[in-house]
Design an enzyme around this catalytic site. Structure first.
Site, PDB file in Angstrom:
ATOM      1  N   HIS A 173       0.876  -1.193   0.000  1.00  0.00           N
ATOM      2  CA  HIS A 173       0.000   0.000   0.000  1.00  0.00           C
ATOM      3  C   HIS A 173       0.911   1.242   0.000  1.00  0.00           C
ATOM      4  CE1 HIS A 173      -3.498   2.389   0.579  1.00  0.00           C
ATOM      5  NE2 HIS A 173      -3.775   2.161   1.855  1.00  0.00           N
ATOM      6  N   HIS A 198      -2.520  -2.275  -9.323  1.00  0.00           N
ATOM      7  CA  HIS A 198      -3.484  -1.641  -8.425  1.00  0.00           C
ATOM      8  C   HIS A 198      -4.731  -2.508  -8.365  1.00  0.00           C
ATOM      9  CE1 HIS A 198      -6.092   1.472  -6.742  1.00  0.00           C
ATOM     10  NE2 HIS A 198      -4.963   2.033  -6.325  1.00  0.00           N
ATOM     11  N   ASP A 214       2.464   5.436  -6.421  1.00  0.00           N
ATOM     12  CA  ASP A 214       3.703   5.363  -5.644  1.00  0.00           C
ATOM     13  C   ASP A 214       4.956   5.307  -6.506  1.00  0.00           C
ATOM     14  OD1 ASP A 214       2.624   5.429  -3.040  1.00  0.00           O
ATOM     15  OD2 ASP A 214       1.921   3.381  -3.287  1.00  0.00           O
TER      16      ASP A 214
END
Ligand code: ACO
Length: 330
Positions: free
Chosen positions: A174, A213, A267
């Site tokens: 995450h 994702h 990210d």
């Protein structure tokens, strides 16, 4: 923007600015932590400790906490406003530097950078931090937001829910992915080394951090925006090699895994932006938390309007009809 909205925004900004300082005892707590503590853990400890100092909490804690809207909004402002201070204070403490007290005249983003760096950020630096905070603020029922709701659904308090959120965000699947993605790019070293690195990792059935994702099976739109700024910063800071390595990782990954819907996520490029702004790698996930806390709290306050305890059941699929065997016979 309508006049009433401008006033609301102005009022919100003022409230945030007024709540930036933390009680001095929070400094004692942060100073007591080993300097090697990961800043995301220091943030978790800081927010947990902060709850004990909140003047509203003792009065509302209990069966009807979810109905105390005004007090919960005050608590929400305190948490959002003080989280950047905790991150910056811990960072300076671990570096053996004096803390830099927050200023009320700076924006949320600029003040955070000021407390980290002991200098006012340039306009572009503050704008980029602001942009990153906006992009990360909310994202539906991601793992950390869901975790917050589970905690809040028991009628626990906002501090506890946010601590749950920080703990869940920390993991590399995450929010912890931004730090790991940059470490990976540094390990790869140059665009030439990308293909072999990816090939070997995939052969070992390892995941490439910063890709994939649960919801997006296409290019994460947040990554697209951050990529643009990573490119700009790379040029300015002479980090073109790092950026070009990232672009090559993206190219090879899409070539191999694009058909499975695996593309860069938020990210992948956020870490590069923070790094090129001069942030230490282990501050990336705390920056994510500072921002996502607004999403966590927003969801909790909405959920509390019609609260139901979240308690899923598990489907047992193991053997049945087993008999108990006493310990001495095993
Ligand atoms: N690297 C390599 N292969 C991957 C990756 C990856 N990063 N992500 C997905 N895949 C592959 C899987 O191996 C799977 O292949 P298979 O069908 O041959 O088994 C296929 O793509 C589908 O993947 P799922 O596991 O179904 O995807 P899921 O939705 O469960 O996982 C997750 C999402 C956990 C984010 C995953 O993509 C991953 O581990 N990514 C790396 C960690 C990361 O960057 N996390 C940050 C996410 S963004 C955020 O939280 C803010």
């Amino acid at each position: 923007m309508e006049g009433s909205l401008i006033r609301e925004l102005d009022d919100f900004r003022k409230k945030l600015a007024n709540e930036r300082e933390v009680p001095s005892k929070i400094l004692d707590v942060l100073e007591a932590l080993p300097k090697s503590t990961h800043p995301i853990d220091a943030l978790k400890v800081g927010v947990a400790a902060l709850g004990s100092f909140d003047p509203d909490l003792p009065g509302i804690w209990g069966q009807h906490i979810h109905k105390k809207k005004e007090a919960n909004l005050r608590i929400a402002i305190r948490i959002l406003s003080k989280m950047p201070t905790i991150v910056a204070y811990f960072h300076r403490i671990r570096e053996g530097k004096d803390i830099v007290h927050p200023r009320k005249d700076l924006t949320h983003a600029a003040n955070f950078l000021y407390m980290m760096w002991e200098r006012e950020p340039k306009n572009i630096e503050a704008k980029l931090m602001d942009l990153a905070l906006i992009l990360h603020a909310d994202h539906g029922l991601n793992a950390s937001t869901f975790a917050c709701l589970v905690t809040a659904s028991t009628l626990s308090d906002l501090y506890s829910a946010v601590v749950t959120g920080i703990s869940t965000l920390k993991g590399p699947l995450h929010g912890g992915a931004n730090e790991q993605a940059l470490k990976m790019l540094m390990e790869i070293g140059s665009p030439d080394a990308v293909r072999e690195y990816i090939k070997q990792k995939l052969e070992r059935k390892e995941r490439i951090t910063g890709f994939g994702h649960r919801v997006y099976k296409a290019y994460d739109p947040r990554a697209r925006i951050l990529k643009k700024y990573a490119r700009m910063l790379a040029k300015e800071t002479g980090q073109e090699d790092l950026f070009n390595t990232a672009v090559e990782v993206e190219r090879v990954m899409i070539e191999i895994l694009g058909t499975k819907g695996v593309f860069p996520n938020v990210d992948f490029y956020s870490g590069q932006v923070y790094y090129m702004l001069g942030m230490p790698m282990d501050i990336f996930t705390p920056i994510f938390a500072i921002s996502r806390a607004s999403g966590w709290i927003g969801h909790v306050l909405e959920y509390w309007e019609d609260n139901v305890l979240i308690r899923p059941r598990a489907l047992y699929i193991g053997p049945t009809g087993e008999r108990y065997v006493s310990l001495d016979k095993r």
